[in-house]
Design a protein around this motif. Structure first.
Motif, PDB file in Angstrom:
ATOM      1  N   ALA A 149       0.978  -1.279   0.151  1.00 23.19           N
ATOM      2  CA  ALA A 149      -0.102  -0.051  -0.065  1.00 23.19           C
ATOM      3  C   ALA A 149       0.833   1.251  -0.004  1.00 23.19           C
ATOM      4  O   ALA A 149       0.483   2.322  -0.662  1.00 23.19           O
ATOM      5  N   LEU A 150       2.013   1.307   0.952  1.00 19.26           N
ATOM      6  CA  LEU A 150       2.640   2.444   0.769  1.00 19.26           C
ATOM      7  C   LEU A 150       3.455   2.528  -0.396  1.00 19.26           C
ATOM      8  O   LEU A 150       3.477   3.838  -0.909  1.00 19.26           O
ATOM      9  N   GLU A 151       4.038   1.653  -1.179  1.00 25.45           N
ATOM     10  CA  GLU A 151       4.769   1.764  -2.219  1.00 25.45           C
ATOM     11  C   GLU A 151       3.742   2.162  -3.306  1.00 25.45           C
ATOM     12  O   GLU A 151       4.445   2.830  -4.483  1.00 25.45           O
ATOM     13  N   LEU A 152       2.607   1.840  -3.435  1.00 29.98           N
ATOM     14  CA  LEU A 152       1.515   2.243  -4.419  1.00 29.98           C
ATOM     15  C   LEU A 152       1.244   3.545  -4.260  1.00 29.98           C
ATOM     16  O   LEU A 152       1.096   4.429  -5.458  1.00 29.98           O
ATOM     17  N   HIS A 153       1.428   4.288  -3.152  1.00 29.14           N
ATOM     18  CA  HIS A 153       0.951   5.810  -3.039  1.00 29.14           C
ATOM     19  C   HIS A 153       2.137   6.786  -2.599  1.00 29.14           C
ATOM     20  O   HIS A 153       1.913   7.799  -2.303  1.00 29.14           O
ATOM     21  N   THR A 154       3.465   6.014  -2.353  1.00 31.22           N
ATOM     22  CA  THR A 154       4.480   7.089  -2.044  1.00 31.22           C
ATOM     23  C   THR A 154       5.712   6.888  -2.930  1.00 31.22           C
ATOM     24  O   THR A 154       5.892   5.718  -3.381  1.00 31.22           O
ATOM     25  N   PRO A 155       6.111   8.005  -3.317  1.00 34.26           N
ATOM     26  CA  PRO A 155       7.638   7.715  -4.037  1.00 34.26           C
ATOM     27  C   PRO A 155       8.821   6.972  -3.182  1.00 34.26           C
ATOM     28  O   PRO A 155       8.779   7.323  -2.092  1.00 34.26           O
ATOM     29  N   LYS A 156       9.609   6.351  -3.956  1.00 35.56           N
ATOM     30  CA  LYS A 156      10.790   5.479  -3.159  1.00 35.56           C
ATOM     31  C   LYS A 156      11.556   6.540  -2.437  1.00 35.56           C
ATOM     32  O   LYS A 156      11.999   6.084  -1.407  1.00 35.56           O
ATOM     33  N   GLU A 157      12.039   7.843  -2.834  1.00 33.89           N
ATOM     34  CA  GLU A 157      12.698   8.689  -2.120  1.00 33.89           C
ATOM     35  C   GLU A 157      12.065   9.014  -0.860  1.00 33.89           C
ATOM     36  O   GLU A 157      12.587   9.200   0.314  1.00 33.89           O
ATOM     37  N   GLU A 158      10.848   9.116  -0.803  1.00 35.66           N
ATOM     38  CA  GLU A 158      10.067   9.596   0.303  1.00 35.66           C
ATOM     39  C   GLU A 158      10.129   8.563   1.439  1.00 35.66           C
ATOM     40  O   GLU A 158      10.241   8.533   2.521  1.00 35.66           O
ATOM     41  N   ILE A 159       9.806   7.163   0.844  1.00 34.99           N
ATOM     42  CA  ILE A 159       9.890   5.910   1.592  1.00 34.99           C
ATOM     43  C   ILE A 159      11.293   6.060   2.429  1.00 34.99           C
ATOM     44  O   ILE A 159      11.717   5.728   3.521  1.00 34.99           O
ATOM     45  N   LEU A 160      12.437   6.165   1.539  1.00 33.32           N
ATOM     46  CA  LEU A 160      13.774   5.936   2.026  1.00 33.32           C
ATOM     47  C   LEU A 160      13.945   7.181   3.228  1.00 33.32           C
ATOM     48  O   LEU A 160      14.647   6.855   3.944  1.00 33.32           O
ATOM     49  N   THR A 161      13.650   8.175   3.029  1.00 32.12           N
ATOM     50  CA  THR A 161      13.830   9.295   3.883  1.00 32.12           C
ATOM     51  C   THR A 161      12.739   9.026   5.282  1.00 32.12           C
ATOM     52  O   THR A 161      13.396   9.086   6.144  1.00 32.12           O
TER      53      THR A 161
END
Length: 176
Positions: A149-161
């Motif tokens: 769910a997070l991957e579908l709605h959030t850019p990779k760079e934001e997830i990494l941050t």
């Protein structure tokens, strides 16, 4: 699915497609809500900051977990090294890496070793849901669903941050 559709009459095909689209829509809406929940938890976990009149940081207030967390500011090299160490396929998966999960499961069954099979996204979700110390199959399944769910709605760079901000580094410190 195509084989099923070929065998159905036109009315049944239409009903089947409507049902399938309905299920997909509900799943997509759930993933959006799940992603929002994780983002809200992340924002809530950031420690309050107290500044003086010259905008100098005076103090951090512990978050609800008793930890000190600020938004990560890191160099590209740090990000690269974290990805290399924690999840070398970070930019190529949708929150889960089936190969890593299978490898971890096999090592656990055959050798009794607990090797990491979680992606950076799964580790972030585990931290945000507060499941760090409660490692059950049910929690793992929940974390997989939330990671997608997070991957579908959030850019990779934001997830990494978010990961770099919430990873525990000891002595009540979360994040880089």
């Amino acid at each position: 699915m195509l084989l099923v559709l070929k065998k159905l009459r036109p009315q049944k095909k239409r009903d089947f497609l409507i049902l399938t689209l309905g299920i997909l829509l509900i799943a997509f809406l759930w993933t959006g809500k799940a992603s929002e929940t994780l983002h809200a938890t992340y924002q809530k976990d950031i420690s309050a900051q107290i500044f003086d009149r010259n905008s100098e940081l005076l103090s951090l207030v512990p978050n609800s977990k008793g930890q000190y967390m600020t938004e990560a500011t890191s160099t590209p090299r740090v990000r690269e090294l974290v990805i290399q160490k924690e999840d070398q396929y970070f930019y190529y998966h949708i929150g889960i890496n089936p190969g890593s999960i299978l490898r971890s499961f096999v090592h656990s069954v055959l050798y009794g070793e607990h090797t990491g099979g979680s992606t950076i996204t799964q580790q972030l979700v585990k931290n945000l849901l507060g499941n760090e110390n409660d490692r059950t199959v049910a929690n793992k399944i929940t974390e997989v669903l939330y990671a997608v769910a997070l991957e579908l709605h959030t850019p990779k760079e934001e997830i990494l941050t978010m990961y770099l901000s919430s990873a525990y580094f000891g002595k009540q410190i979360e994040g880089i």
